[in-house]
Design a protein around this motif. Structure first.
Motif, PDB file in Angstrom:
ATOM      1  N   GLU A 214      20.042 -28.699 -63.001  1.00 37.82           N
ATOM      2  CA  GLU A 214      18.576 -28.689 -63.018  1.00 37.82           C
ATOM      3  C   GLU A 214      18.038 -27.329 -63.467  1.00 37.82           C
TER       4      GLU A 214
ATOM      5  N   ASN B 281      18.685 -31.888 -71.533  1.00 34.06           N
ATOM      6  CA  ASN B 281      18.427 -33.227 -70.979  1.00 34.06           C
ATOM      7  C   ASN B 281      19.601 -34.201 -71.097  1.00 34.06           C
TER       8      ASN B 281
ATOM      9  N   ILE C 187      16.150 -38.079 -64.637  1.00 36.61           N
ATOM     10  CA  ILE C 187      15.328 -36.935 -65.018  1.00 36.61           C
ATOM     11  C   ILE C 187      15.492 -36.651 -66.504  1.00 36.61           C
TER      12      ILE C 187
ATOM     13  N   TYR D 107       7.592 -31.555 -63.636  1.00 31.28           N
ATOM     14  CA  TYR D 107       8.954 -31.335 -63.117  1.00 31.28           C
ATOM     15  C   TYR D 107       9.038 -29.909 -62.588  1.00 31.28           C
TER      16      TYR D 107
ATOM     17  N   ILE E 279      14.451 -39.399 -57.077  1.00 31.41           N
ATOM     18  CA  ILE E 279      15.254 -39.381 -58.296  1.00 31.41           C
ATOM     19  C   ILE E 279      16.507 -40.233 -58.185  1.00 31.41           C
TER      20      ILE E 279
ATOM     21  N   SER F 144      14.298 -29.718 -56.083  1.00 28.93           N
ATOM     22  CA  SER F 144      13.435 -30.074 -57.210  1.00 28.93           C
ATOM     23  C   SER F 144      12.455 -31.156 -56.798  1.00 28.93           C
TER      24      SER F 144
ATOM     25  N   VAL G 201       9.901 -34.265 -58.851  1.00 31.52           N
ATOM     26  CA  VAL G 201       9.298 -34.934 -60.007  1.00 31.52           C
ATOM     27  C   VAL G 201       8.007 -35.590 -59.538  1.00 31.52           C
TER      28      VAL G 201
END
Length: 903
Positions: free
Chosen positions: A328, A336, A379, A520, A542, A561, A563
């Motif tokens: 991440e 990605n 993600i 994000y 996620i 993290s 989202v």
């Protein structure tokens, strides 16, 4: 957009290391294992240990079945374009064509010389080139055409577009100083209308117009590599509708990319999916430059996916929390698509030490791995398909770095690079999106329209430059026009922050969709960070893709993290959750079941041709010492094992048992194969009936020999990495293991070390199986070498069901929780806690925990003086100097284990 379903094109394509004798039935078995855990494809990677002849009949039989099976499963099959790495030498066939094809370095020495490699004598210096016969001249288009002919064309002739494309790994100009190519004098004159040779001293010394000469020289080097190597292969692939992915070497700083790539950013144009590699667990902040560089070019030129080959050198003990942190950290900066390093076809012999961790079925955590792959791919899908909106451009100062480079340490380039990275990080803390502008990419694709500078698909309205930047003439012309049109130049203080989140320690990326915006956020620190997010009313789980109401307030776990989806739905006032009390994990738990326990045996008395060599020698010393003799050697190994009792189930686990005579306590042991443990090459042989209570001796005997080719390759492997990286042996001497239903006790001192590790100094012995444990330091409760799953159970009386479990995992990759027969979601990463209110009854409850660890305590490295290492390579396992460890690290004969427990 369907957040719950993630197509295979966004899923990982790991390095599948073909490092063994290939068999089509085993190849197919492994493909199905990958598919089962959410992997989207694979890269068929010839690598050290390969026992099948590269790109010959049996090799292609396995490629055939892999490609066909991948199509059935909608997976992507990728060819790796080399045997080992770096890409370009075609397994030795290209550099084997002669000196013209081989890599060269420019050298300068005082005095005069007259050798076949002399370039010129002038101004009291002899200029000549040195040849590396083990790699190729990547500046020469004829050389790269030969590489394409040797590797790419045979694949295309056989598979056409049934493969997705090719992975290229670390093609490079030089890693040993200023490069040379036989074509350079003519190429320089064609480019600049002047001779190069009179200016050679300026590349090494601050004489004459040295800055201008260096800039012209390195620009030419960069262009030749880009055109003759990178573009030629890219054009060949795109002309056949094949994709090209991979990465270059040494891209993390301006200093190191001068000789290896010239400048890395121009070459990303010539990948369909450009990529980087990210090695080891430590993440220095300055390494973020690698992501800025590749993501900028990808987004400027419309390349949707950016790959990272990552996790190498992390060691077998790397947790899912750490894997998630490492990946991440890259994704929030533009990566990605995940390429895990490494899935070893086998872990036999040298293969088990190939820059671990093993990211494959050999790991005990393999069955829960799909959760990780699903989450990271979800993600990645959102980052891939969303649009970016970036209007700030930072001019990359690589041209200035060229002017400074003189083949020395060049600390001035390091400082230039660090100042530039500090600027990037400061913009990051303002949550401002920006790109880097490479001057060669700008030369190819930039233009000025009104007050905007356009590079490919991106339009920039603000430009930031380092002070005293030296620029190419083409860049000067662009910026003069931009300035004349009223374009904005700004410094850091003049760029306003984005108030999307109120915590500068949380890194931010945004993607725009027609119906929503993805926000994000990644906490790139090891501390808890609290923040308020201004936009968005839903957050995403996620692991599943489910959306839940979000009121803007969030506490980020260390490296955690978030989202957030903004789709116009107003934020709701979310009812405050009831406070949960922590269910205590202390006290004794009953062990209900566990994988076979392990005792690793890596020290023994050994003899060469009847003469004792070491009384208590480290097993990995044996092979090197025997190979040094360059003749057949009869090797006898004697392993001592103490046991309090004879386990009901006891197996010797050994690699290639067929080459050994096996004797236990004076009795010959039949090689009855009882299947495998961990890896299909680790064969189980029952030996319980041969054991006695007390002292036991296991003897292995073999005639050890290697072919003439192996002895020759051992010499070559000392000279250049391409030879080392495809090294294989005919026979190997490795540690052995005992597995079964037993405990392992220890007598001696236990020393506490850094990184949640311990060192055991003393002896081990087999005991009766452990029946009860506490959940702290299980490695000291009968499981020091354990690699598997351990299930414990406890009855707990609770009057209040508003409880949660909180784990402080050590050496544990996943925890499976069952309460009163109901399974909760597995716990893989931070925050490592679980709400039990839906599972607990008031009164008596049965809590069952399954701890899943990894291969670290079984396979090591056990003996580094520093203890646990977070940068683990082949050299981490060797006591004596060898091709894998020319300068061994400090050693300790004691055993370093990582802690194993939940608190």
């Amino acid at each position: 957009m369907d957040f719950k379903s993630v197509p295979n094109r966004y899923r990982p394509i790991p390095f599948w290391s073909w490092n063994e004798k290939l068999k089509t039935d085993e190849t197919l078995r492994q493909i199905h294992m990958m598919h089962k855990v959410g992997i989207g494809g694979f890269i068929m990677h010839a690598r050290g240990g390969l026992q099948t002849e590269y790109m010959q009949v049996e090799w292609f039989e396995n490629v055939d079945c892999s490609v066909a099976e991948a199509q059935k499963l909608s997976m992507g099959a990728w060819a790796y374009d080399e045997n080992g790495w770096p890409s370009g030498f075609g397994g030795g066939r290209v550099n084997g064509r002669g000196a013209k094809f081989q890599q060269k370095y420019l050298r300068m020495e005082p005095g005069e010389g007259d050798t076949p490699h002399t370039i010129i004598n002038q101004d009291g210096y002899h200029f000549y080139y040195e040849i590396n016969p083990f790699y190729v001249d990547t500046l020469d288009g004829e050389v790269i055409a030969a590489f394409i002919s040797e590797v790419y064309e045979p694949y295309y002739e056989r598979y056409k577009n049934d493969i997705r494309g090719f992975f290229t790994d670390e093609p490079q100009i030089s890693r040993n100083g200023i490069p040379w190519s036989l074509q350079l004098p003519d190429a320089y004159k064609a480019a600049y209308g002047e001779d190069l040779l009179p200016h050679l001293a300026e590349l090494f010394s601050a004489v004459g117009d040295y800055k201008n000469t260096r800039i012209k020289f390195w620009k030419l080097i960069c262009d030749l590599f880009s055109e003759n190597c990178m573009k030629q292969i890219y054009d060949w692939c795109t002309g056949r509708s094949l994709l090209r992915t991979g990465h270059l070497v040494l891209v993390e700083s301006m200093r190191i990319q001068v000789t290896s790539n010239g400048a890395v950013m121009p070459h990303y144009e010539y990948f369909a999916m450009p990529g980087i590699d990210r090695l080891g667990r430590p993440i220095p902040k300055e390494e973020c430059l690698a992501m800025y560089q590749v993501a900028s070019v990808a987004q400027q030129l419309g390349k949707k996916q950016v790959l990272s080959e990552t996790f190498a050198l992390c060691g077998h003990n790397v947790s899912f929390s750490e894997l998630k942190r490492i990946y991440e950290w890259q994704m929030v900066r533009g990566v990605n698509l995940l390429c895990q390093h490494l899935e070893g076809y086998s872990l036999r012999g040298i293969r088990k030490r190939d820059y671990p961790p093993a990211m494959y079925y050999q790991q005990p955590w393999w069955e829960v791995y799909k959760i990780f792959n699903d989450s990271m791919s979800r993600i990645g899908m959102l980052l891939t398909e969303g649009d970016v909106n970036v209007n700030i451009l930072l001019i990359h100062p690589q041209t200035t770095a060229w002017s400074m480079f003189d083949n020395s340490e060049n600390k001035n380039i390091y400082e230039l690079g660090m100042n530039f990275i500090r600027l990037c990080l400061a913009l990051e803390e303002k949550h401002v999106s920006f790109h880097l502008g490479d001057e060669t990419i700008m030369e190819r694709h930039a233009r000025v329209e009104g007050k905007s500078l356009i590079i490919g698909n991106m339009r920039y309205t603000t430009i930031v430059m380092m002070p005293d930047n030296l620029l190419l003439d083409s860049t000067k012309t662009l910026l003069e026009k931009y300035k004349a049109n009223g374009g904005i130049f700004a410094n850091l203080d003049e760029i306003p922050a984005d108030d999307i989140i109120d915590n500068k320690h949380v890194t931010y990326a945004k993607r725009l969709y027609k119906d929503f915006v993805m926000h994000y956020f990644v906490n790139t620190t090891e501390e808890v960070q609290k923040a308020y997010v201004k936009s968005g009313s839903q957050y995403m789980d996620i692991t599943t893709g489910e959306l839940y109401p979000f009121n803007g307030y969030y506490e980020f776990a260390p490296y955690g993290s978030l989202v957030v989806i903004e789709d116009g739905t107003p934020k709701l006032e979310i009812q405050k959750e009831r406070q949960l009390s922590e269910l205590p994990l202390g006290g004794e738990w009953t062990v209900t079941e566990h994988s076979p326990n392990v005792l690793t045996l890596d020290y023994c008395k050994y003899f060469f041709d009847g003469e004792m060599v070491e009384e208590n020698g480290y097993v990995l010393n044996i092979q090197k010492r025997a190979c040094d003799l360059k003749r057949p050697v009869r090797i006898r190994q004697e392993f001592s094992v103490q046991t309090d009792c004879i386990p009901e189930e006891l197996y010797l686990v050994i690699e290639t048992p067929e080459i050994f005579e096996i004797v236990v306590n004076g009795k010959s042991v039949p090689k009855t194969d009882a299947g495998y443990f961990a890896d299909s090459a680790f064969r189980k042989i029952p030996i319980g009936s041969f054991f006695d209570a007390g002292d036991n001796t296991i003897v292995l005997e073999t005639v050890f020999t290697q072919s003439k080719e192996v002895y020759e390759n051992l010499e070559k492997a000392l000279m250049f990495e391409s030879e080392l990286n495809k090294m294989t042996y005919d026979m190997e001497i490795e540690p052995i293991y005992l597995i079964g239903q037993f405990g392992v006790s220890h007598s001696g001192e236990v020393e506490k070390l850094d990184k949640d590790a311990l060192r055991f100094c003393g002896n081990f012995r087999l005991t009766k199986p452990t029946k009860t444990v506490t959940l702290q330091n299980l490695e000291q409760q009968g499981f020091p070498f354990f690699a598997g799953t351990l299930t414990v159970e406890k009855n707990i009386f609770e009057e209040d069901n508003n409880q949660k479990l909180v784990f402080h995992t050590k050496g544990v990759n996943a925890v499976l929780v069952s309460v009163n027969g109901k399974d909760a979601a597995p716990v893989l990463w931070n925050p490592t806690e679980l709400n039990l209110s839906a599972y607990l009854n008031k009164g008596e409850n049965t809590v069952r925990l399954t701890l899943i660890n990894n291969l670290r305590n079984m396979m090591g490295p056990h003996h580094l003086q520093i203890g646990e290492s977070h940068v683990v390579g082949p050299g981490s396992f060797f006591k004596e100097s060898c091709i894998w460890s020319k300068n061994p690290q400090k050693w300790n004969d004691g055993y370093c284990f990582v802690e194993f427990g939940l608190y």
